[in-house]
Design a protein around this motif. Sequence first.
Motif, mmCIF file in Angstrom:
data_model
loop_
_atom_site.group_PDB
_atom_site.id
_atom_site.type_symbol
_atom_site.label_atom_id
_atom_site.label_comp_id
_atom_site.label_asym_id
_atom_site.label_seq_id
_atom_site.Cartn_x
_atom_site.Cartn_y
_atom_site.Cartn_z
ATOM 1 N N ALA A 1 0.826 -1.211 0.000
ATOM 2 C CA ALA A 1 0.000 0.000 0.000
ATOM 3 C C ALA A 1 0.860 1.261 0.000
ATOM 4 O O ALA A 1 1.936 1.292 0.600
ATOM 5 C CB ALA A 1 -0.926 0.005 1.220
ATOM 6 N N LYS A 2 0.371 2.269 -0.683
ATOM 7 C CA LYS A 2 1.026 3.580 -0.727
ATOM 8 C C LYS A 2 0.359 4.448 0.346
ATOM 9 O O LYS A 2 -0.830 4.747 0.252
ATOM 10 C CB LYS A 2 0.836 4.190 -2.115
ATOM 11 N N ILE A 3 1.126 4.831 1.367
ATOM 12 C CA ILE A 3 0.585 5.585 2.502
ATOM 13 C C ILE A 3 1.218 6.970 2.540
ATOM 14 O O ILE A 3 2.441 7.102 2.527
ATOM 15 C CB ILE A 3 0.888 4.873 3.841
ATOM 16 N N ILE A 4 0.377 7.991 2.604
ATOM 17 C CA ILE A 4 0.862 9.371 2.704
ATOM 18 C C ILE A 4 0.088 10.089 3.803
ATOM 19 O O ILE A 4 -1.141 10.050 3.837
ATOM 20 C CB ILE A 4 0.699 10.143 1.372
ATOM 21 N N ARG A 5 0.829 10.720 4.703
ATOM 22 C CA ARG A 5 0.235 11.655 5.657
ATOM 23 C C ARG A 5 0.531 13.034 5.103
ATOM 24 O O ARG A 5 1.689 13.373 4.840
ATOM 25 C CB ARG A 5 0.856 11.507 7.054
ATOM 26 N N GLN A 6 -0.513 13.808 4.925
ATOM 27 C CA GLN A 6 -0.350 15.164 4.398
ATOM 28 C C GLN A 6 -0.465 16.122 5.576
ATOM 29 O O GLN A 6 -1.550 16.336 6.109
ATOM 30 C CB GLN A 6 -1.411 15.456 3.336
ATOM 31 N N VAL A 7 0.672 16.662 5.973
ATOM 32 C CA VAL A 7 0.717 17.549 7.131
ATOM 33 C C VAL A 7 0.256 18.942 6.717
ATOM 34 O O VAL A 7 0.770 19.520 5.756
ATOM 35 C CB VAL A 7 2.141 17.608 7.728
ATOM 36 N N VAL A 8 -0.729 19.459 7.446
ATOM 37 C CA VAL A 8 -1.202 20.825 7.243
ATOM 38 C C VAL A 8 -0.411 21.702 8.218
ATOM 39 O O VAL A 8 -0.597 21.614 9.436
ATOM 40 C CB VAL A 8 -2.717 20.947 7.513
ATOM 41 N N LYS A 9 0.488 22.499 7.666
ATOM 42 C CA LYS A 9 1.325 23.359 8.508
ATOM 43 C C LYS A 9 0.507 24.547 9.024
ATOM 44 O O LYS A 9 -0.545 24.871 8.455
ATOM 45 C CB LYS A 9 2.527 23.832 7.700
ATOM 46 N N PRO A 10 0.950 25.184 10.098
ATOM 47 C CA PRO A 10 0.195 26.318 10.657
ATOM 48 C C PRO A 10 -0.071 27.434 9.639
ATOM 49 O O PRO A 10 -1.090 28.118 9.729
ATOM 50 C CB PRO A 10 1.100 26.824 11.786
ATOM 51 N N ASP A 11 0.821 27.586 8.649
ATOM 52 C CA ASP A 11 0.610 28.612 7.629
ATOM 53 C C ASP A 11 -0.306 28.135 6.498
ATOM 54 O O ASP A 11 -0.535 28.847 5.525
ATOM 55 C CB ASP A 11 1.951 29.092 7.058
ATOM 56 N N GLY A 12 -0.821 26.893 6.609
ATOM 57 C CA GLY A 12 -1.739 26.358 5.610
ATOM 58 C C GLY A 12 -1.066 25.553 4.507
ATOM 59 O O GLY A 12 -1.746 24.890 3.723
ATOM 60 N N VAL B 1 4.072 13.366 3.445
ATOM 61 C CA VAL B 1 5.057 12.522 4.123
ATOM 62 C C VAL B 1 4.696 11.068 3.812
ATOM 63 O O VAL B 1 3.732 10.534 4.370
ATOM 64 C CB VAL B 1 5.061 12.769 5.645
ATOM 65 N N PRO B 2 5.468 10.441 2.902
ATOM 66 C CA PRO B 2 5.180 9.036 2.558
ATOM 67 C C PRO B 2 5.733 8.079 3.609
ATOM 68 O O PRO B 2 6.738 8.361 4.263
ATOM 69 C CB PRO B 2 5.903 8.844 1.226
ATOM 70 N N PHE B 3 5.050 6.949 3.785
ATOM 71 C CA PHE B 3 5.467 5.902 4.704
ATOM 72 C C PHE B 3 5.445 4.565 3.976
ATOM 73 O O PHE B 3 4.536 4.310 3.189
ATOM 74 C CB PHE B 3 4.502 5.795 5.901
ATOM 75 N N SER B 4 6.411 3.720 4.288
ATOM 76 C CA SER B 4 6.323 2.336 3.820
ATOM 77 C C SER B 4 5.232 1.670 4.650
ATOM 78 O O SER B 4 4.949 2.093 5.779
ATOM 79 C CB SER B 4 7.655 1.614 3.998
ATOM 80 N N ILE B 5 4.647 0.628 4.117
ATOM 81 C CA ILE B 5 3.581 -0.040 4.860
ATOM 82 C C ILE B 5 4.132 -0.659 6.150
ATOM 83 O O ILE B 5 3.445 -0.675 7.173
ATOM 84 C CB ILE B 5 2.841 -1.090 3.984
ATOM 85 N N LEU C 1 6.345 15.757 10.385
ATOM 86 C CA LEU C 1 7.323 16.439 9.524
ATOM 87 C C LEU C 1 8.739 15.887 9.711
ATOM 88 O O LEU C 1 9.548 15.968 8.806
ATOM 89 C CB LEU C 1 7.287 17.943 9.768
ATOM 90 N N LYS C 2 8.994 15.300 10.863
ATOM 91 C CA LYS C 2 10.343 14.741 11.079
ATOM 92 C C LYS C 2 10.600 13.546 10.168
ATOM 93 O O LYS C 2 11.734 13.162 9.954
ATOM 94 C CB LYS C 2 10.574 14.394 12.543
ATOM 95 N N TYR C 3 9.530 12.944 9.607
ATOM 96 C CA TYR C 3 9.677 11.822 8.686
ATOM 97 C C TYR C 3 9.748 12.278 7.224
ATOM 98 O O TYR C 3 9.952 11.468 6.346
ATOM 99 C CB TYR C 3 8.509 10.850 8.854
ATOM 100 N N ALA C 4 9.539 13.563 6.979
ATOM 101 C CA ALA C 4 9.561 14.084 5.603
ATOM 102 C C ALA C 4 10.966 13.979 5.029
ATOM 103 O O ALA C 4 11.947 14.206 5.732
ATOM 104 C CB ALA C 4 9.068 15.518 5.569
ATOM 105 N N LYS C 5 11.024 13.680 3.760
ATOM 106 C CA LYS C 5 12.326 13.549 3.095
ATOM 107 C C LYS C 5 12.582 14.716 2.196
ATOM 108 O O LYS C 5 11.776 15.297 1.611
ATOM 109 C CB LYS C 5 12.368 12.256 2.296
#
Length: 154
Positions: free
Chosen positions: A51-62, A67-71, A150-154
């Motif tokens: 599976a392709k997993i992505i968390r889309q972080v909404v930053k305080p500025d919008g 942030v992709p994750f391996s399953i 965000l610490k997992y963002a590449k």
Amino acid sequence: MKKLLLTFIFLMLGLGVFANEQQEALNFFNSFIQTSNNYGTSLLDMYSDDAKIIRQVVKPDGKLVNVPFSIDDYRKQMRLSSKIAKLKHYKNQYSNITVTKAPNGYKIDSIRKPSLSDYKLKSSMVVKKQPNGKWLIVEELMQTKEQIFLKYAK
């Protein structure tokens, strides 16, 4: 006339299969909601092994950061976070649910409201019926305001 009638019948049968699978996809999604809100261990088995997993972080500025994750990493993270979520009675409510045919299954878009917040976020997943008849999540994108991702963002 006979050809026209046969064409119409095949078209209607095809639409019936589409409508049936679309309903199955929605039923699977509803099962996903129930399983996740009840902290069911079978939740981890609802995802495809690729599976392709992505968390889309909404930053305080919008701004949005994907942030992709391996399953494997995602499953490890879910095992840990579900224990904390259970203690806090964390649940998600989903609204505006739509199911549409996608090239690789059925895309389910919705609005997710975390129980411990007053905001709503976009959620999207693609589910696919496997040859054995089991439905699995093959793609997932969920927005979050949790900046720790965000610490997992590449």
